[in-house]
Enzyme design. Structure first.
Site, PDB file in Angstrom:
ATOM      1  N   PHE A  69       0.926  -0.996   0.057  1.00 38.73           N
ATOM      2  CA  PHE A  69      -0.084  -0.363   0.352  1.00 38.73           C
ATOM      3  C   PHE A  69       1.028   1.085   0.201  1.00 38.73           C
ATOM      4  O   PHE A  69       1.540   1.222   1.127  1.00 38.73           O
ATOM      5  CB  PHE A  69      -1.350  -0.450   1.194  1.00 38.73           C
ATOM      6  CG  PHE A  69      -1.887   1.164   0.862  1.00 38.73           C
ATOM      7  CD1 PHE A  69      -3.265   0.944   0.533  1.00 38.73           C
ATOM      8  CD2 PHE A  69      -1.866   3.026   1.914  1.00 38.73           C
ATOM      9  CE1 PHE A  69      -3.949   2.300   0.295  1.00 38.73           C
ATOM     10  CE2 PHE A  69      -2.194   3.754   1.720  1.00 38.73           C
ATOM     11  CZ  PHE A  69      -3.388   3.207   0.562  1.00 38.73           C
TER      12      PHE A  69
ATOM     13  N   ASP B  29       9.430   3.359   2.117  1.00 38.38           N
ATOM     14  CA  ASP B  29       8.346   3.418   2.467  1.00 38.38           C
ATOM     15  C   ASP B  29       7.758   3.762   3.744  1.00 38.38           C
ATOM     16  O   ASP B  29       7.268   2.711   4.119  1.00 38.38           O
ATOM     17  CB  ASP B  29       6.498   3.289   1.753  1.00 38.38           C
ATOM     18  CG  ASP B  29       5.315   4.178   2.243  1.00 38.38           C
ATOM     19  OD1 ASP B  29       5.601   4.886   2.899  1.00 38.38           O
ATOM     20  OD2 ASP B  29       4.678   4.234   1.060  1.00 38.38           O
TER      21      ASP B  29
ATOM     22  N   LYS C   4       2.108  11.202   7.395  1.00 39.35           N
ATOM     23  CA  LYS C   4       1.363  10.680   8.505  1.00 39.35           C
ATOM     24  C   LYS C   4       1.835  11.728   9.761  1.00 39.35           C
ATOM     25  O   LYS C   4       2.039  12.759   9.921  1.00 39.35           O
ATOM     26  CB  LYS C   4       1.423   9.256   8.772  1.00 39.35           C
ATOM     27  CG  LYS C   4       0.253   8.686   7.690  1.00 39.35           C
ATOM     28  CD  LYS C   4      -0.515   7.583   8.245  1.00 39.35           C
ATOM     29  CE  LYS C   4      -1.019   7.269   6.695  1.00 39.35           C
ATOM     30  NZ  LYS C   4      -0.613   5.987   5.809  1.00 39.35           N
TER      31      LYS C   4
HETATM   32  C1  LIG Z   1      -0.976   5.884   4.629  1.00 39.21           C
HETATM   33  C2  LIG Z   1       0.434   5.492   3.400  1.00 39.21           C
HETATM   34  C3  LIG Z   1       0.283   6.156   2.094  1.00 39.21           C
HETATM   35  C4  LIG Z   1      -0.856   7.208   2.015  1.00 39.21           C
HETATM   36  O1  LIG Z   1      -0.746   8.560   2.713  1.00 39.21           O
HETATM   37  P1  LIG Z   1      -1.621   9.456   2.313  1.00 39.21           P
HETATM   38  O2  LIG Z   1      -0.997  10.649   3.267  1.00 39.21           O
HETATM   39  O3  LIG Z   1      -2.763   8.823   2.242  1.00 39.21           O
HETATM   40  O4  LIG Z   1      -1.108   9.819   0.469  1.00 39.21           O
HETATM   41  C5  LIG Z   1       1.631   5.831   1.860  1.00 39.21           C
HETATM   42  N1  LIG Z   1       2.040   4.372   2.437  1.00 39.21           N
HETATM   43  C6  LIG Z   1       2.116   4.111   3.221  1.00 39.21           C
HETATM   44  C7  LIG Z   1       2.328   2.992   3.578  1.00 39.21           C
HETATM   45  C8  LIG Z   1       1.620   4.526   3.954  1.00 39.21           C
HETATM   46  O5  LIG Z   1       0.210   4.081   4.961  1.00 39.21           O
END
Ligand SMILES: *Cc1c(COP(=O)(O)O)cnc(C)c1O
Length: 449
Positions: A167, A253, A294
């Site tokens: 994701f 990520d 985040k």
């Molecule tokens: C939440 C998330 C995203 C996307 O972030 P948004 O601010 O919702 O666009 C990408 N990668 C990971 C691992 C995430 O948890």
């Protein structure tokens, strides 16, 4: 607008004894708020039926005044706890001074923020963006451009290795390599240039790296959305080593796993509890590109970032990438405060300690129940697996009962419930939450099936 008086009338009926909240004369009932969202908002989410109007630390309150423990933390954006006074203070102070200049001009916060964040995480440079998906897009663009300009890959031929069940966000390019059919169906045509391989499989990665024109490996150190999939202890070290051997960029990520959540500053720090100075620690799998979002703002403001060293970041030149809001002074002020809170309140260390307690209690509980088969996770990013088919509604039903019992969590991937409270939780509160979780599942055993 005729809508507001209408709503207020209905609320008057339902909430005659209600106190004033947030200086509003009247408060919507949950029912009314849900009806409004249903009627006027796109249905791109399926929320639990709870309407929240206030947050403080590990707690949230609904519009009827019921108090809940938050066990989602806005998908780990609110690691520092809801409405942290230091972060909100930074927001207010900066918002009254200067909010946005665009990058057509310099501003007096961006430079200090860039120095702060690069020192904090140990990289030469940062590229500031707003949302997580934007930061992932940014990393993909940098990797491709690096491939063409530094590695000598032929134009339009670059490939990036990604993993099953990943994701990384919701943009057209990112869903192009998603495994989630709901995320993809009828959104094509898709962006090319991605190779998908199994997660936590070193042999598969070795094979994929032999393919021509690979420029990057994009990976979550723990797959949060997929249900808190924790790879083997040395897997990220292997990813780092193999990328280096193949002259391929290791792109981590850490949007969900980073910033204290997993009991280290970054999940790629592995078992060390350093705060950004892990270079000397053998467990640190240093990425070439670090993608953050985040919790970098404590959930107060949309802030994201890509960090990398000069030899990579220098492929970005004026006009090649940008964002109107990226690098704005409010974002910089908020992110500095949010990162200071993580360090000053030792939230990483707290996440590590409480995570161990949580998994120990859940493991004891699992011995006594048929309904939960497994607890897994690191730090305060954990999940339990419910003993039922992924297509069943059991995990959802348990979350609804958890809500009734004062704890908010959300199923992910059908039969898995993720538990990720703010990192400011105390040990006593954690035990109370474990009591709620255990009691709820017991209730469910008795009446739910
Ligand atoms: C939440 C998330 C995203 C996307 O972030 P948004 O601010 O919702 O666009 C990408 N990668 C990971 C691992 C995430 O948890």
């Amino acid at each position: 607008m005729i809508l507001i008086p209408l709503v207020q009338e209905i609320c008057l009926e339902e909430n005659r004894n209600k106190v004033k909240v947030n200086n509003m004369e009247l408060v919507q009932s949950s029912k009314e708020a849900i009806a409004l969202e249903n009627k006027h908002g796109a249905h791109n989410y399926h929320p639990l039926p709870v309407v929240l109007s206030k947050g403080d630390g590990v707690f949230m309150w609904d519009v009827e005044g019921k108090k809940y423990y938050d066990f989602l933390s806005a998908y780990s954006a609110v690691n520092q706890g809801h409405c942290h006074p230091r972060i909100v203070g930074a927001l207010k102070e900066q918002a009254e001074q200067l909010t946005l200049t665009s990058r057509a001009f310099y501003n007096d916060v961006l430079g200090p923020y860039e120095r702060f964040v690069t020192e904090y995480f140990g990289f030469d440079k940062v590229l500031p963006m707003n949302t997580g998906a934007e930061a992932v897009e940014t990393a993909i663009k940098i990797a491709r451009k690096w491939g063409y300009e530094k590695k000598g890959v032929e134009e339009n031929e670059s490939k990036i290795i990604v993993f099953d069940q990943n994701f990384h966000g919701r943009t057209t390019t990112i869903i192009s390599f998603s495994s989630d059919q709901d995320a993809r169906r009828n959104f094509g045509p898709f962006t090319e240039g991605f190779i998908k391989i199994p997660y936590n499989d070193t042999a598969a990665l070795e094979e994929a790296l032999k393919i021509d024109n690979v420029v990057g490996v994009l990976i979550e150190p723990i797959q949060g959305e997929a249900g808190v999939n924790v790879p083997a202890t040395d897997f990220m070290k292997e990813v780092a080593r193999l990328c280096k051997e193949s002259n391929v960029l290791f792109m981590a990520d850490e949007i969900q796993t980073g910033i204290g959540r997993t009991g280290s500053l970054l999940a790629v720090c592995g078992e060390c509890d350093c705060a950004g100075h892990c270079e000397r620690k053998s467990s640190y799998a240093r990425p070439d590109m670090l993608i953050l979002g985040k919790a970098i703002s404590g959930g107060v403001y949309p802030v994201s970032a890509v960090l990398a060293d000069d030899h990579i970041m220098e492929v970005i030149t004026p006009g090649t990438h940008g964002s109107t809001f990226g690098g704005n002074p409010v974002a910089g002020a908020v992110a500095m405060a949010a990162l200071e809170v993580i360090r000053d309140e030792k939230l990483t260390q707290n996440a590590r300690k409480l995570g161990e307690i949580f998994r120990e209690r859940m493991n004891q509980f699992i011995e006594t129940t048929e309904l939960v088969t497994l607890v897994r996770g690191r730090g305060l990013l954990n999940a339990i697996v419910i003993n039922d088919k992924p297509s069943s509604s059991t995990a959802w039903d348990i979350c609804v009962k958890l809500k009734d019992n004062g704890l908010l969590a959300k199923p992910t991937h059908g039969n898995i419930i993720r538990f990720a409270p703010p990192l400011v939780m105390t040990e006593e509160q954690l035990h109370e939450c474990c009591d709620i979780i255990e009691k709820t599942i017991r209730e469910f055993e008795k009446q739910g099936r």
